[in-house]
Motif scaffolding. Structure first.
Motif, PDB file in Angstrom:
ATOM      1  N   VAL A 171      12.681   7.426  -8.872  1.00  0.00           N
ATOM      2  CA  VAL A 171      11.676   6.053  -8.846  1.00  0.00           C
ATOM      3  C   VAL A 171      13.218   5.184  -9.018  1.00  0.00           C
ATOM      4  CG1 VAL A 171      10.360   4.488 -10.575  1.00  0.00           C
ATOM      5  CG2 VAL A 171       9.792   7.162  -9.657  1.00  0.00           C
ATOM      6  N   GLN A 172      13.600   5.464 -10.352  1.00  0.00           N
ATOM      7  CA  GLN A 172      15.296   4.534  -9.822  1.00  0.00           C
ATOM      8  C   GLN A 172      15.739   3.739  -8.728  1.00  0.00           C
ATOM      9  OE1 GLN A 172      18.090   4.634 -13.967  1.00  0.00           O
ATOM     10  NE2 GLN A 172      19.152   2.888 -13.248  1.00  0.00           N
ATOM     11  N   ALA A 173      16.215   4.497  -8.172  1.00  0.00           N
ATOM     12  CA  ALA A 173      17.347   4.557  -6.652  1.00  0.00           C
ATOM     13  C   ALA A 173      16.172   3.989  -5.986  1.00  0.00           C
ATOM     14  CB  ALA A 173      17.716   5.972  -6.617  1.00  0.00           C
ATOM     15  N   ALA A 174      14.928   4.434  -5.735  1.00  0.00           N
ATOM     16  CA  ALA A 174      14.266   3.936  -4.136  1.00  0.00           C
ATOM     17  C   ALA A 174      13.972   2.604  -5.184  1.00  0.00           C
ATOM     18  CB  ALA A 174      13.195   4.817  -4.601  1.00  0.00           C
ATOM     19  N   THR A 175      13.636   1.700  -6.236  1.00  0.00           N
ATOM     20  CA  THR A 175      13.865   0.709  -6.958  1.00  0.00           C
ATOM     21  C   THR A 175      14.585  -0.298  -6.274  1.00  0.00           C
ATOM     22  OG1 THR A 175      12.145   1.806  -8.587  1.00  0.00           O
ATOM     23  CG2 THR A 175      13.434  -0.267  -8.906  1.00  0.00           C
ATOM     24  N   LEU A 176      15.915   0.426  -6.966  1.00  0.00           N
ATOM     25  CA  LEU A 176      17.412  -0.219  -6.607  1.00  0.00           C
ATOM     26  C   LEU A 176      17.477  -0.354  -4.909  1.00  0.00           C
ATOM     27  CD1 LEU A 176      19.642   1.464  -9.353  1.00  0.00           C
ATOM     28  CD2 LEU A 176      18.744  -0.917  -9.266  1.00  0.00           C
ATOM     29  N   PRO A 228       1.125  -1.290   0.053  1.00  0.00           N
ATOM     30  CA  PRO A 228       0.576   0.411  -0.252  1.00  0.00           C
ATOM     31  C   PRO A 228       1.500   1.177  -0.136  1.00  0.00           C
ATOM     32  CG  PRO A 228       0.325  -0.754   1.967  1.00  0.00           C
ATOM     33  CD  PRO A 228       1.135  -1.461   1.480  1.00  0.00           C
ATOM     34  N   ASN A 229       0.171   2.359   0.542  1.00  0.00           N
ATOM     35  CA  ASN A 229       1.079   3.698   0.019  1.00  0.00           C
ATOM     36  C   ASN A 229       0.844   4.347   1.214  1.00  0.00           C
ATOM     37  OD1 ASN A 229      -1.063   4.758  -1.681  1.00  0.00           O
ATOM     38  ND2 ASN A 229       0.559   5.257  -3.059  1.00  0.00           N
ATOM     39  N   MET A 230       1.364   5.415   1.886  1.00  0.00           N
ATOM     40  CA  MET A 230       0.851   6.379   2.797  1.00  0.00           C
ATOM     41  C   MET A 230      -0.650   7.002   2.965  1.00  0.00           C
ATOM     42  SD  MET A 230       1.037   7.241   5.503  1.00  0.00           S
ATOM     43  CE  MET A 230       3.475   6.188   5.772  1.00  0.00           C
ATOM     44  N   PRO A 231      -1.277   7.417   1.504  1.00  0.00           N
ATOM     45  CA  PRO A 231      -2.065   7.332   1.400  1.00  0.00           C
ATOM     46  C   PRO A 231      -3.442   7.260   2.166  1.00  0.00           C
ATOM     47  CG  PRO A 231      -1.322   8.442  -0.710  1.00  0.00           C
ATOM     48  CD  PRO A 231       0.108   7.700  -0.131  1.00  0.00           C
ATOM     49  N   ALA A 232      -3.315   5.758   2.674  1.00  0.00           N
ATOM     50  CA  ALA A 232      -3.971   5.309   3.158  1.00  0.00           C
ATOM     51  C   ALA A 232      -4.826   6.058   4.120  1.00  0.00           C
ATOM     52  CB  ALA A 232      -3.714   4.058   3.608  1.00  0.00           C
ATOM     53  N   LEU A 251       7.840   3.654  -7.390  1.00  0.00           N
ATOM     54  CA  LEU A 251       7.037   4.792  -7.758  1.00  0.00           C
ATOM     55  C   LEU A 251       5.846   5.090  -6.776  1.00  0.00           C
ATOM     56  CD1 LEU A 251       5.637   4.544 -11.100  1.00  0.00           C
ATOM     57  CD2 LEU A 251       3.925   5.353  -9.481  1.00  0.00           C
ATOM     58  N   SER A 252       5.034   4.166  -6.630  1.00  0.00           N
ATOM     59  CA  SER A 252       3.861   4.512  -5.935  1.00  0.00           C
ATOM     60  C   SER A 252       3.976   4.730  -4.087  1.00  0.00           C
ATOM     61  CB  SER A 252       2.722   3.661  -6.160  1.00  0.00           C
ATOM     62  OG  SER A 252       2.524   2.824  -6.306  1.00  0.00           O
ATOM     63  N   GLY A 253       5.364   3.827  -3.807  1.00  0.00           N
ATOM     64  CA  GLY A 253       5.220   3.500  -2.165  1.00  0.00           C
ATOM     65  C   GLY A 253       5.687   4.698  -1.724  1.00  0.00           C
ATOM     66  N   SER A 254       7.358   5.276  -2.607  1.00  0.00           N
ATOM     67  CA  SER A 254       7.903   6.443  -1.745  1.00  0.00           C
ATOM     68  C   SER A 254       6.985   7.368  -2.999  1.00  0.00           C
ATOM     69  CB  SER A 254       9.654   6.329  -2.751  1.00  0.00           C
ATOM     70  OG  SER A 254       9.485   4.851  -1.675  1.00  0.00           O
ATOM     71  N   GLY A 255       5.987   7.099  -3.988  1.00  0.00           N
ATOM     72  CA  GLY A 255       5.971   7.961  -4.154  1.00  0.00           C
ATOM     73  C   GLY A 255       4.810   9.940  -3.780  1.00  0.00           C
ATOM     74  N   PRO A 256       4.688   9.260  -3.198  1.00  0.00           N
ATOM     75  CA  PRO A 256       4.119  10.228  -2.087  1.00  0.00           C
ATOM     76  C   PRO A 256       5.227  11.696  -1.450  1.00  0.00           C
ATOM     77  CG  PRO A 256       2.595   8.653  -1.547  1.00  0.00           C
ATOM     78  CD  PRO A 256       4.013   7.824  -2.522  1.00  0.00           C
ATOM     79  N   ALA A 257       6.152  11.168  -1.446  1.00  0.00           N
ATOM     80  CA  ALA A 257       6.789  11.532  -0.973  1.00  0.00           C
ATOM     81  C   ALA A 257       7.173  12.841  -1.944  1.00  0.00           C
ATOM     82  CB  ALA A 257       7.947  11.545  -0.402  1.00  0.00           C
ATOM     83  N   MET A 291       7.098  18.615  -4.327  1.00  0.00           N
ATOM     84  CA  MET A 291       6.586  19.150  -5.781  1.00  0.00           C
ATOM     85  C   MET A 291       5.628  20.081  -5.042  1.00  0.00           C
ATOM     86  SD  MET A 291       4.277  18.047  -9.191  1.00  0.00           S
ATOM     87  CE  MET A 291       5.399  17.145  -9.407  1.00  0.00           C
ATOM     88  N   ILE A 292       4.251  19.509  -4.067  1.00  0.00           N
ATOM     89  CA  ILE A 292       3.937  20.879  -3.484  1.00  0.00           C
ATOM     90  C   ILE A 292       4.470  22.107  -2.869  1.00  0.00           C
ATOM     91  CG2 ILE A 292       1.585  20.975  -1.890  1.00  0.00           C
ATOM     92  CD1 ILE A 292       0.543  17.953  -2.613  1.00  0.00           C
ATOM     93  N   GLU A 293       5.069  20.873  -1.892  1.00  0.00           N
ATOM     94  CA  GLU A 293       6.054  22.567  -1.746  1.00  0.00           C
ATOM     95  C   GLU A 293       6.662  23.341  -2.411  1.00  0.00           C
ATOM     96  OE1 GLU A 293       9.116  22.256   2.394  1.00  0.00           O
ATOM     97  OE2 GLU A 293       9.514  20.547   1.316  1.00  0.00           O
ATOM     98  N   ALA A 294       7.036  22.895  -3.443  1.00  0.00           N
ATOM     99  CA  ALA A 294       8.292  23.494  -4.255  1.00  0.00           C
ATOM    100  C   ALA A 294       7.037  24.860  -4.703  1.00  0.00           C
ATOM    101  CB  ALA A 294       8.489  22.486  -5.534  1.00  0.00           C
ATOM    102  N   LEU A 295       5.889  24.577  -5.026  1.00  0.00           N
ATOM    103  CA  LEU A 295       4.365  24.884  -5.877  1.00  0.00           C
ATOM    104  C   LEU A 295       4.462  26.093  -5.088  1.00  0.00           C
ATOM    105  CD1 LEU A 295       2.286  22.542  -7.359  1.00  0.00           C
ATOM    106  CD2 LEU A 295       2.918  23.627  -9.467  1.00  0.00           C
TER     107      LEU A 295
END
Length: 271
Positions: free
Chosen positions: A258-263, A122-126, A173-179, A184-188
């Motif tokens: 995404v690649q770094a997190a996957t590795l 799952p990911n954190m938006p649970a 991708l989706s597990g770490s993706g929320p971070a 991005m939200i913070e930068a916007l």
């Protein structure tokens, strides 16, 4: 009526609490049919589980004894420690693991030979019932086990079955993706503040912009490049902004993340 049997939680942290709240909200179980093991020093989690009427214990064995379905939601390095402890009690039980990097083969090796195992990411938006979850079934898991797992996960967001060999990339991708999206939200918002917006307004606008863009991709099923082009007028402000993002290598940077997190996930899986 309890529709899925008694549920046990081994490792009652934030993700486990979010999942249980989703199960209860969906009417898949009742609080008296759930038991969770929580570290005795984690008083906050103890109070939160007790607040929703869930029995809490400080040992894992009672959780397995009392449950038909057991969620393994501890840190990956703890899995080899706790599974041997509960192995004698694991016969003919369904175990659903959300421990990152712990393979189905490892789980089955540590549990009784007739236990059924399903691996979940799952990911954190649970935490707000908006998780993006996937699952893969072990060798003994039945079709009914998969259906129960899918019903439980859909109570906290979306869910689909995938081959286990996709798990590391999905985690990246989706597990770490929320971070990545939070950055991005913070930068916007920082950009909006730089141009004169109050910070609270900037955060609300940035967050809703991300939510809305995501829903457009998901619900319209159009390629995101087409949707991007629809927003981009010739010689307009969006075109000017996209030029800056492309020059800064935003696409490549996100893909590299995404690649770094996957590795890293693959490293954990091989330990």
């Amino acid at each position: 009526m309890n529709k899925v049997g008694r549920i046990g939680i081994v490792g009652g942290g934030k993700m486990a609490l979010a999942m249980v709240k989703g199960f209860l909200s969906a009417g898949l179980t009742k609080s008296e049919s759930v038991v969770a093991s929580v570290h005795p020093d984690d008083t906050q989690s103890l109070k939160q589980f007790e607040r929703i009427g869930v029995e809490t214990v400080v040992k894992n064995e009672p959780v397995v004894e009392k449950s038909d379905i057991i969620f393994i939601s501890v840190k990956p390095q703890v899995v080899p420690v706790i599974l041997p402890e509960i192995k004698p009690l694991s016969n003919n039980k369904l175990f659903i693991s959300i421990a990152m990097g712990i393979t189905l083969n490892t789980l089955e090796e540590y549990l009784a030979s007739d236990s059924r195992v399903i691996r979940v990411m799952p990911n954190m938006p649970a935490l707000v019932q908006s998780a993006c979850s996937v699952y893969a079934c072990g060798t003994k898991a039945t079709q009914a086990d998969g259906q129960i797992t899918e019903a439980l996960l859909k109570a906290i967001g979306t869910c689909e079955e995938v081959p286990e060999n996709m798990f590391d990339a999905i985690t990246g991708l989706s597990g770490s993706g929320p971070a990545y999206v939070f950055v991005m939200i913070e930068a916007l918002a920082d950009g909006g503040v730089r141009m004169g917006l109050p910070r609270d307004v900037a955060y609300r606008l940035a967050a809703q912009t991300v939510v809305g863009a995501g829903k457009m991709v998901r619900d319209t099923k159009q390629h995101p490049g087409i949707l991007k082009d629809n927003v981009t007028s010739p010689a307009g402000s969006t075109a000017a902004a996209l030029k800056v993002l492309e020059a800064a290598g935003l696409r490549g940077t996100i893909a590299d993340a995404v690649q770094a997190a996957t590795l890293r996930c693959r490293e954990v899986s091989s330990i």
